[in-house]
Design an enzyme around this catalytic site. Structure first.
Site, PDB file in Angstrom:
ATOM      1  N   TYR A 140      10.223 -21.933  -9.722  1.00 28.78           N
ATOM      2  CA  TYR A 140      10.179 -21.910 -11.183  1.00 28.78           C
ATOM      3  C   TYR A 140       9.100 -22.844 -11.724  1.00 28.78           C
ATOM      4  CZ  TYR A 140      14.498 -19.328 -12.285  1.00 28.78           C
ATOM      5  OH  TYR A 140      15.452 -18.362 -12.457  1.00 28.78           O
ATOM      6  N   LYS A 185      17.407 -20.556   3.010  1.00 27.09           N
ATOM      7  CA  LYS A 185      16.855 -19.478   3.841  1.00 27.09           C
ATOM      8  C   LYS A 185      16.041 -20.165   4.938  1.00 27.09           C
ATOM      9  CE  LYS A 185      15.950 -15.068   4.710  1.00 27.09           C
ATOM     10  NZ  LYS A 185      16.976 -14.094   5.156  1.00 27.09           N
ATOM     11  N   ASP A 218      21.117 -14.635   2.053  1.00 29.14           N
ATOM     12  CA  ASP A 218      21.461 -13.197   2.111  1.00 29.14           C
ATOM     13  C   ASP A 218      22.909 -13.014   2.534  1.00 29.14           C
ATOM     14  OD1 ASP A 218      20.668 -14.224   4.572  1.00 29.14           O
ATOM     15  OD2 ASP A 218      19.622 -12.412   5.232  1.00 29.14           O
ATOM     16  N   ASP A 242      20.108 -19.177  -9.410  1.00 22.55           N
ATOM     17  CA  ASP A 242      20.012 -18.251 -10.538  1.00 22.55           C
ATOM     18  C   ASP A 242      20.664 -16.923 -10.159  1.00 22.55           C
ATOM     19  OD1 ASP A 242      19.128 -17.177 -13.040  1.00 22.55           O
ATOM     20  OD2 ASP A 242      17.470 -16.205 -11.978  1.00 22.55           O
ATOM     21  N   ASP A 246      24.760 -15.341 -11.255  1.00 21.55           N
ATOM     22  CA  ASP A 246      25.047 -14.058 -11.918  1.00 21.55           C
ATOM     23  C   ASP A 246      25.999 -13.225 -11.067  1.00 21.55           C
ATOM     24  OD1 ASP A 246      23.261 -14.671 -14.011  1.00 21.55           O
ATOM     25  OD2 ASP A 246      22.555 -12.600 -14.111  1.00 21.55           O
TER      26      ASP A 246
HETATM   27  C1  IPM Z   1      19.578 -18.711 -16.448  1.00 20.55           C
HETATM   28  C2  IPM Z   1      18.529 -17.763 -16.975  1.00 20.55           C
HETATM   29  C3  IPM Z   1      17.198 -18.505 -17.041  1.00 20.55           C
HETATM   30  C4  IPM Z   1      16.815 -18.908 -15.627  1.00 20.55           C
HETATM   31  C5  IPM Z   1      16.077 -17.726 -17.733  1.00 20.55           C
HETATM   32  C6  IPM Z   1      16.446 -17.302 -19.120  1.00 20.55           C
HETATM   33  C7  IPM Z   1      14.786 -18.509 -17.741  1.00 20.55           C
HETATM   34  O1  IPM Z   1      18.466 -16.621 -16.182  1.00 20.55           O
HETATM   35  O2  IPM Z   1      19.796 -19.761 -17.081  1.00 20.55           O
HETATM   36  O3  IPM Z   1      20.175 -18.407 -15.424  1.00 20.55           O
HETATM   37  O4  IPM Z   1      16.269 -18.106 -14.864  1.00 20.55           O
HETATM   38  O5  IPM Z   1      17.083 -20.061 -15.273  1.00 20.55           O
HETATM   39 MG    MG Z   2      19.992 -16.503 -14.702  1.00 20.10          MG
END
Ligand code: IPM
Ligand code: MG
Length: 362
Positions: A140, A185, A218, A242, A246
């Site tokens: 990032y 990884k 993975d 990240d 999710d």
């Molecule tokens: C998160 C989001 C952010 C990230 C984006 C919006 C930059 O996906 O907070 O998980 O990738 O960190």
């Molecule tokens: Mg995210």
């Protein structure tokens, strides 16, 4: 009376809708517990690009630095997909400027919502885990290069950056079930090999009482939905965190429920729901404010050290769910504001004895 300064950054998409509810909940906490919160609302992301040409302005940054805690709704949207200025850059810059290296994302499965999960009840029941995502390093923030036919994002980690997030994860594990899963990884990436060596050494030096296991990312993506109960604290680098957070958010039935805290050393923390700007449902009172409300609970707990108030907010969410309140993502038909109102009622009615036990992660 001591007053707490809170900067609100509504941002884009559903961000303003959930920030409205977050503020209402804080008003209710102030009333119920006799506290004083002073709010300063500032622009970030696409909203800031529209207002001033940049996703993070000096004014917003100064307000955040002076605050005791910062609440953010969401940033991003299709409107800025092809623009030179990206809304997301504002959030990344803010995380970096405030030194928020530890992103804490708890995932729990409410019994009432268990059938909202796409996974079987027997798999998700009693899941209670927390992801510690490194937030200011990795690809990032490495050097980005671009020519017409070549692009690269450098992934860099230093021993110091790995140690500080690992410290946070081990410390949290001690207050929970005593287990850390470090995700990397290391069979391919040099940064991951340094990650694994550093975590292993720190564990042997200072945290031998905590159980440590390593997983390749993975395989972790698979295990997380195969046997989520096997995990307590998960620690990993920025990009893997990240993605895995999710994925983990579906265990509880909806990403709309997931809160997060981003903490540094001494600076004000940043608290935001995980769901993002959700442009498809923005402005229609359809989104779930619970991720934002649980982020308010984290703000009270870790940002302001107001434990009783934080417990009251967590417990208000639980009671609203137990009473059957469901937004569209949970198969119900009440709107974002109505869900917020029900939670606010519960906060105002909370007493010291209705607080439920909650997990600690730091
Ligand atoms: C998160 C989001 C952010 C990230 C984006 C919006 C930059 O996906 O907070 O998980 O990738 O960190
Ligand atoms: Mg995210």
């Amino acid at each position: 009376m001591k007053s707490y300064a809170i900067t609100l950054l509504p941002g884009d998409g559903v961000g303003p809708e959930v920030t409205y509810v977050a503020k209402e909940v804080l008003h209710a906490v102030a009333e119920r517990f006799n506290r004083r919160f002073v709010f300063d609302t500032q622009a970030i992301g696409g909203a800031a690009i529209e207002a001033s040409g940049a996703p993070l302005t000096q004014e917003t940054l100064v307000s955040c630095r002076q605050a005791d805690a910062v609440f953010l709704g969401a940033v991003g949207g299709p409107k800025w997909e092809r623009s030179a200025q990206r809304p997301e850059a504002g959030l990344l810059e803010l995380r970096k400027a405030l030194g928020l290296f530890a992103n804490i994302r708890p995932v729990r499965v409410y019994d009432e919502l268990i059938d909202c999960s796409p996974l079987r009840r027997t798999i998700v029941a009693e899941t209670d885990l927390v992801i510690f995502r490194e937030l200011t390093g990795g690809s990032y923030f490495g050097e980005k290069r671009r020519t017409a036919d070549r692009a690269s994002d450098e992934c860099v980690y230093t021993v110091g950056e790995i140690e500080r997030i690992a410290h946070a994860a081990f410390t949290a594990a001690r207050a929970r079930r005593g287990k850390v899963t470090s995700v990397d990884k290391a069979n391919v990436l040099e940064t991951s090999r340094l990650w694994r060596e550093t975590v292993t050494r720190l564990h042997a030096e200072s945290y031998a009482d905590v159980k440590l296991e390593h997983a390749l990312v993975d395989s972790m993506a698979m295990q997380l939905i195969r046997q989520p109960r096997a995990f307590d604290v998960i620690v990993t680098e920025n990009m893997f965190g990240d993605i895995l957070s999710d994925e983990a958010s579906v265990l509880g039935g909806s990403i709309g429920l997931a809160p997060s805290a981003s903490l540094g050393a001494g600076q004000p923390g940043l608290f935001e729901p995980v769901h993002g700007s959700a442009p498809d449902i923005a402005g229609r009172d359809l989104c779930n404010p619970i991720g934002a409300v649980l982020s308010v609970a984290l703000l009270l707990r870790y940002g302001l050290k107001l434990r009783e108030e934080a417990d009251a907010v967590d417990s208000a969410v639980e009671r609203a769910l137990r009473a059957g309140a469901r937004t569209a993502d949970l198969g119900g038909d009440i709107g974002c504001r109505a869900m917020g109102d029900l939670i606010v009622d519960q906060v105002l009615r909370s007493d010291a004895f209705t607080h439920c036990a909650h997990a600690h992660w730091g």
